[in-house]
Scaffold this motif. Structure first.
Motif, mmCIF file in Angstrom:
data_model
loop_
_atom_site.group_PDB
_atom_site.id
_atom_site.type_symbol
_atom_site.label_atom_id
_atom_site.label_comp_id
_atom_site.label_asym_id
_atom_site.label_seq_id
_atom_site.Cartn_x
_atom_site.Cartn_y
_atom_site.Cartn_z
ATOM 1 N N UNK A 231 8.587 -0.198 3.691
ATOM 2 C CA UNK A 231 7.780 0.767 4.253
ATOM 3 C C UNK A 231 8.364 1.358 5.539
ATOM 4 N N UNK A 232 7.563 2.397 6.269
ATOM 5 C CA UNK A 232 8.045 2.672 7.460
ATOM 6 C C UNK A 232 7.356 1.422 8.529
ATOM 7 N N UNK A 233 8.180 1.337 9.807
ATOM 8 C CA UNK A 233 7.927 0.319 10.568
ATOM 9 C C UNK A 233 6.381 0.419 11.052
ATOM 10 N N UNK A 234 5.981 1.696 11.310
ATOM 11 C CA UNK A 234 4.762 2.017 11.854
ATOM 12 C C UNK A 234 3.391 1.681 10.790
ATOM 13 N N UNK A 235 3.727 1.499 9.717
ATOM 14 C CA UNK A 235 2.573 1.451 8.646
ATOM 15 C C UNK A 235 2.180 -0.001 8.568
ATOM 16 N N UNK A 236 2.996 -0.877 9.397
ATOM 17 C CA UNK A 236 2.480 -2.366 9.210
ATOM 18 C C UNK A 236 0.899 -2.625 9.281
ATOM 19 N N UNK A 237 0.224 -1.962 10.357
ATOM 20 C CA UNK A 237 -1.151 -2.319 10.195
ATOM 21 C C UNK A 237 -2.232 -1.641 9.022
ATOM 22 N N UNK A 238 -1.509 -0.353 8.789
ATOM 23 C CA UNK A 238 -2.256 0.254 7.552
ATOM 24 C C UNK A 238 -2.180 -0.706 6.348
ATOM 25 N N UNK A 239 -1.117 -1.201 6.190
ATOM 26 C CA UNK A 239 -0.811 -1.973 4.648
ATOM 27 C C UNK A 239 -1.556 -3.189 4.787
ATOM 28 N N UNK A 240 -1.643 -3.815 5.880
ATOM 29 C CA UNK A 240 -2.769 -4.924 6.126
ATOM 30 C C UNK A 240 -4.163 -4.636 5.722
ATOM 31 N N UNK A 241 -4.610 -3.519 6.339
ATOM 32 C CA UNK A 241 -5.839 -3.095 6.113
ATOM 33 C C UNK A 241 -5.939 -2.543 4.844
ATOM 34 N N UNK A 242 -5.192 -1.857 4.184
ATOM 35 C CA UNK A 242 -5.426 -1.622 2.665
ATOM 36 C C UNK A 242 -5.445 -2.780 1.775
ATOM 37 N N UNK A 243 -4.452 -3.964 2.137
ATOM 38 C CA UNK A 243 -4.626 -5.129 1.281
ATOM 39 C C UNK A 243 -5.885 -5.850 1.227
ATOM 40 N N UNK A 244 -6.621 -5.421 2.545
ATOM 41 C CA UNK A 244 -7.891 -6.225 2.571
ATOM 42 C C UNK A 244 -9.112 -5.098 2.094
#
Ligand code: TPP
Ligand code: SF4
Ligand code: MG
Length: 314
Positions: A231-244
């Protein structure tokens, strides 16, 4: 369990206990996890950190340099928690003899390879013996440091270098091991699962509770890896949010055996909202693999209902 009063500004203004200048990749979840956990320590308390070999270890402690402001021990995979047990016993002896005044807290960090797989027996032993320590798994779902090999934490159908997608393979064929539930089965005082969301309140609360609970505590932190998850580095928080929000990685605690669900999405999103953000699942979006997406969704739904039942939310 009620969350203590929390101010991100206040917590973020605490002295950094993992100094900058280390060699972890940009956009890496592991360092975010470590910094957040270490910030839950009271400034007056000292820590002894034990760390199994991993990306985190090789990139934050390259002799003669170190990013760790606290005492630090590098261990083999197999004995990270056992090493901490020994240090805790030595500390207790010194305290009992009145030879030590300061308060120390004992924190072990391990990647998923070091925790779900190779160091599992020493982790299980330390927890079962009631060692007063915190074990934090930063779960990036593969052996990243050695080139993205699958672990027992890697999710089903993920593309890794040892479960490579190709003519005869659709990725890892096995389910991800549910380590958080396994640790809860040890009947220790505190077990929790978390990741990075918004103002980090959930992670801070769980780290603080884990550190200041008497006896053994286990924290499982989803810590995405841009290299391995693609993933693109800036997407870290979006991925965590989507996981939840998809319930792939629910937020919960098990306090003295009581299961507590910390967050229930109002509109549970389909798993595709999480999977589509990561290159390791790209193959699942080919029309012929629709059935695999259905299988993942069924599994997430089943496990989410199991968790709600355990937490008395049904
Ligand atoms: C007993 C042993 N086996 C293999 C290795 C090689 N090795 C070093 S780091 C690593 C990967 C660790 O994976 P994980 O614990 O998930 O941490 P990550 O690198 O993903 O942060 C491996 C296999 C080792 N150091 N010791
Ligand atoms: S390979 Fe992944 S886990 Fe390792 S430092 Fe880079 S982003 Fe972090
Ligand atoms: Mg890993």
């Amino acid at each position: 369990m009620a969350y203590n009063a929390y101010s991100l500004k206040e917590v973020a203004s605490k002295p950094e206990r993992l100094a900058p200048g280390h060699r972890m990749c940009a956009g890496c979840g592991s360092t975010v996890a470590v910094r957040a956990v270490m910030r839950a320590l009271r400034p007056e308390d000292k820590a002894v950190v034990t760390l199994a070999t991993s990306c985190l270890e090789v990139s934050t402690m390259t002799y003669p340099y170190t990013s760790w402001e606290d005492s630090y021990i590098h261990t083999a995979f197999e004995n990270a928690a056992a090493t901490t047990s020994g240090v805790v016993a030595g500390y207790a002896a010194k305290k009992n003899k009145g030879k030590l005044d300061e308060t120390y807290k004992f924190i072990t960090f391990g990647g998923d390879g070091g925790t779900y797989d190779i160091g599992f027996q020493s982790l299980s032993g330390a927890m079962e013996r009631g060692t007063d320590m915190v074990y934090v798994c930063y779960d990036n779902e593969a052996y990243m440091n050695t080139g993205i090999q699958r672990s027992s934490s890697t999710p089903m159908y993920a593309d890794t270098t040892t479960s490579a997608v190709g003519v005869d393979s659709v990725g890892k064929p096995q389910y991800k091991k549910d380590l958080t539930a396994i640790m809860a089965a040890h009947r220790i005082p505190y077990v929790a699962q978390t990741t990075f969301l918004g103002n980090f309140k959930d992670l801070h609360h769980k780290a603080e509770t884990a550190i200041y609970t008497e006896g053994p505590a286990f924290l499982n932190v989803m810590a995405p890896c841009p290299r391995g998850w693609r993933y693109e580095e800036a997407d870290l928080m979006d991925i965590c949010k989507a996981a939840v929000e998809t319930c792939v990685w629910p937020l919960f605690e098990v306090v003295e055996g009581e299961w507590i669900l910390n967050y229930e999405p109002k509109n549970k999103l389909p798993v595709t909202e999480y999977l589509k953000l990561q290159g390791r699942f790209k193959h699942l979006f080919k029309p012929e693999n629709a059935v695999l997406l259905e299988r993942i969704q069924d599994d997430v739904d089943r496990r989410w209902e199991e968790l709600r039942l355990r937490a008395g939310a049904l």
